[in-house]
Enzyme design. Structure first.
Site, PDB file in Angstrom:
ATOM      1  N   GLY A 160       8.851   0.160   3.194  1.00 16.58           N
ATOM      2  CA  GLY A 160       7.779   1.070   3.601  1.00 16.58           C
ATOM      3  C   GLY A 160       8.146   2.162   4.589  1.00 16.58           C
ATOM      4  N   THR A 161       9.362   2.715   4.496  1.00 15.55           N
ATOM      5  CA  THR A 161       9.660   3.822   5.431  1.00 15.55           C
ATOM      6  C   THR A 161       8.933   5.111   5.023  1.00 15.55           C
ATOM      7  OG1 THR A 161      11.678   4.595   4.327  1.00 15.55           O
ATOM      8  CG2 THR A 161      11.928   2.862   6.002  1.00 15.55           C
ATOM      9  N   ASN A 162       8.727   5.323   3.736  1.00 13.22           N
ATOM     10  CA  ASN A 162       7.919   6.483   3.334  1.00 13.22           C
ATOM     11  C   ASN A 162       6.462   6.283   3.760  1.00 13.22           C
ATOM     12  OD1 ASN A 162       9.431   8.663   1.789  1.00 13.22           O
ATOM     13  ND2 ASN A 162      10.237   6.794   0.830  1.00 13.22           N
ATOM     14  N   MET A 164       7.554  -0.878  -7.054  1.00 15.11           N
ATOM     15  CA  MET A 164       8.561  -1.144  -8.070  1.00 15.11           C
ATOM     16  C   MET A 164       8.016  -1.848  -9.311  1.00 15.11           C
ATOM     17  SD  MET A 164      10.791   0.572  -6.886  1.00 15.11           S
ATOM     18  CE  MET A 164      12.425   0.818  -6.234  1.00 15.11           C
ATOM     19  N   LEU A 195       3.932   1.249 -14.440  1.00 15.01           N
ATOM     20  CA  LEU A 195       2.494   1.351 -14.669  1.00 15.01           C
ATOM     21  C   LEU A 195       2.262   1.884 -16.086  1.00 15.01           C
ATOM     22  CD1 LEU A 195       1.765   2.788 -11.152  1.00 15.01           C
ATOM     23  CD2 LEU A 195       1.001   0.563 -11.995  1.00 15.01           C
ATOM     24  N   HIS A 209      10.773   9.799  -5.700  1.00 14.35           N
ATOM     25  CA  HIS A 209      11.954   9.194  -6.318  1.00 14.35           C
ATOM     26  C   HIS A 209      13.204   9.786  -5.649  1.00 14.35           C
ATOM     27  CE1 HIS A 209      14.460   7.282  -9.288  1.00 14.35           C
ATOM     28  NE2 HIS A 209      15.112   8.416  -9.406  1.00 14.35           N
ATOM     29  N   ASN A 253       4.326  10.142  -6.889  1.00 11.61           N
ATOM     30  CA  ASN A 253       5.430   9.213  -6.663  1.00 11.61           C
ATOM     31  C   ASN A 253       6.545   9.955  -5.955  1.00 11.61           C
ATOM     32  OD1 ASN A 253       7.064   6.829  -7.011  1.00 11.61           O
ATOM     33  ND2 ASN A 253       8.115   7.855  -8.705  1.00 11.61           N
TER      34      ASN A 253
HETATM   35  C1  GAR Z   1      12.587   5.107  -1.654  1.00 11.03           C
HETATM   36  O1  GAR Z   1      13.916   5.556  -1.611  1.00 11.03           O
HETATM   37  C2  GAR Z   1      11.868   5.655  -2.874  1.00 11.03           C
HETATM   38  O2  GAR Z   1      12.249   6.949  -3.197  1.00 11.03           O
HETATM   39  C3  GAR Z   1      12.330   4.676  -3.928  1.00 11.03           C
HETATM   40  O3  GAR Z   1      12.254   3.423  -3.293  1.00 11.03           O
HETATM   41  C4  GAR Z   1      12.542   3.607  -1.908  1.00 11.03           C
HETATM   42  C5  GAR Z   1      11.461   2.952  -1.075  1.00 11.03           C
HETATM   43  O4  GAR Z   1      11.780   2.986   0.289  1.00 11.03           O
HETATM   44  N1  GAR Z   1      11.516   4.731  -5.101  1.00 11.03           N
HETATM   45  C6  GAR Z   1      11.999   4.655  -6.339  1.00 11.03           C
HETATM   46  O5  GAR Z   1      13.157   4.445  -6.585  1.00 11.03           O
HETATM   47  C7  GAR Z   1      10.964   4.844  -7.451  1.00 11.03           C
HETATM   48  N2  GAR Z   1      11.601   4.991  -8.706  1.00 11.03           N
HETATM   49  P1  GAR Z   1      10.672   2.745   1.385  1.00 11.03           P
HETATM   50  O6  GAR Z   1       9.990   1.431   1.018  1.00 11.03           O
HETATM   51  O7  GAR Z   1      11.448   2.608   2.675  1.00 11.03           O
HETATM   52  O8  GAR Z   1       9.743   3.905   1.382  1.00 11.03           O
END
Ligand code: GAR
Length: 219
Positions: A14-16, A92, A95, A111, A109
């Site tokens: 969950g850093t985003n 992850m 959908l 990516h 989203n």
């Molecule tokens: C992030 O790097 C995001 O871009 C990626 O998962 C990570 C989640 O990090 N998403 C994908 O690969 C989607 N296809 P976070 O939990 O620290 O935000």
């Protein structure tokens, strides 16, 4: 003015999500997080939400017979929280087209690649193996195809000769946090429209704002 209600879907650290929590802590930010929803009870991002006093919910995909049933439960939970924009942030689960159609133009989203290059998993390893010189991140609207859909904003960052997937992921992640917050702001401000599979961003002023070069993406 009412702030746009976000539902942030996570599966992990969950850093985003944290970047969105930090941005929305400013009352002037045009969006607020109404709900953080995880398909895993052990997602570390849930702790971030709780620490910020944001409502959380866990809808475990394993508790449902099939994807439509799981997605109905997701939808019910999002609707109950009054969510207006779904933000996938490291969610992850794939959908279905049914879910994506239901949220058409209202789900985004992030990516960790410059799409359409390197969709899917193990992105950074594949980029390094391909020998490309730039990596980056993309914020896009959801479409039925994974890691596709109209692009809102991208950032590029160099791949250095000594990079491994972890060092590259860390550099890209910094850029992700910048562009996810910016994309949500633009949508909440009503600047983003979709026509023929492409987005237009109204009145952003600086063209560089929606294609961030490596330097500005790293700040
Ligand atoms: C992030 O790097 C995001 O871009 C990626 O998962 C990570 C989640 O990090 N998403 C994908 O690969 C989607 N296809 P976070 O939990 O620290 O935000």
């Amino acid at each position: 003015m009412a702030r746009l209600k976000l539902g942030v879907l996570i599966s992990g650290r969950g850093t985003n999500l944290q970047a969105l929590i930090d941005a929305a802590a400013d009352p002037a930010f045009p969006a607020e997080i109404a709900l953080v929803l995880s398909n895993r009870g052990d997602a570390a991002g849930l702790v971030r939400a709780e620490a910020a006093g944001i409502p959380t919910a866990v809808v475990r995909h394993r508790d449902f017979a099939d994807r439509p049933a799981f997605e109905d439960a997701l939808n019910e939970t999002l609707a109950r929280a009054g969510v207006e924009l779904v933000c996938l942030a490291g969610f992850m689960r794939l959908l279905t087209a049914r879910f994506v159609d239901f949220w058409a133009g209202k789900a985004i989203n992030i990516h960790p690649s410059i799409l359409p290059a390197f969709p899917g998993l193990d992105t950074h390893r594949r980029a390094i193996d391909a020998g490309v010189r730039f990596a980056g991140a993309t914020v896009h609207y959801l479409s039925a195809e994974m890691d596709a859909g109209p692009i809102i904003l991208q950032a590029a960052t160099p791949i250095l000769p000594e990079d491994d997937p972890d060092s590259l992921a860390a550099r890209v992640l910094e850029a992700e946090h910048v562009i996810y917050v910016r994309a949500v702001r633009w949508i909440a401000e009503g600047r983003v429209t979709i026509t023929d599979g492409r987005t237009r961003i109204r009145d952003v002023g600086d063209a560089a704002a929606y294609a961030l070069p490596a330097k500005s993406a790293a700040v």
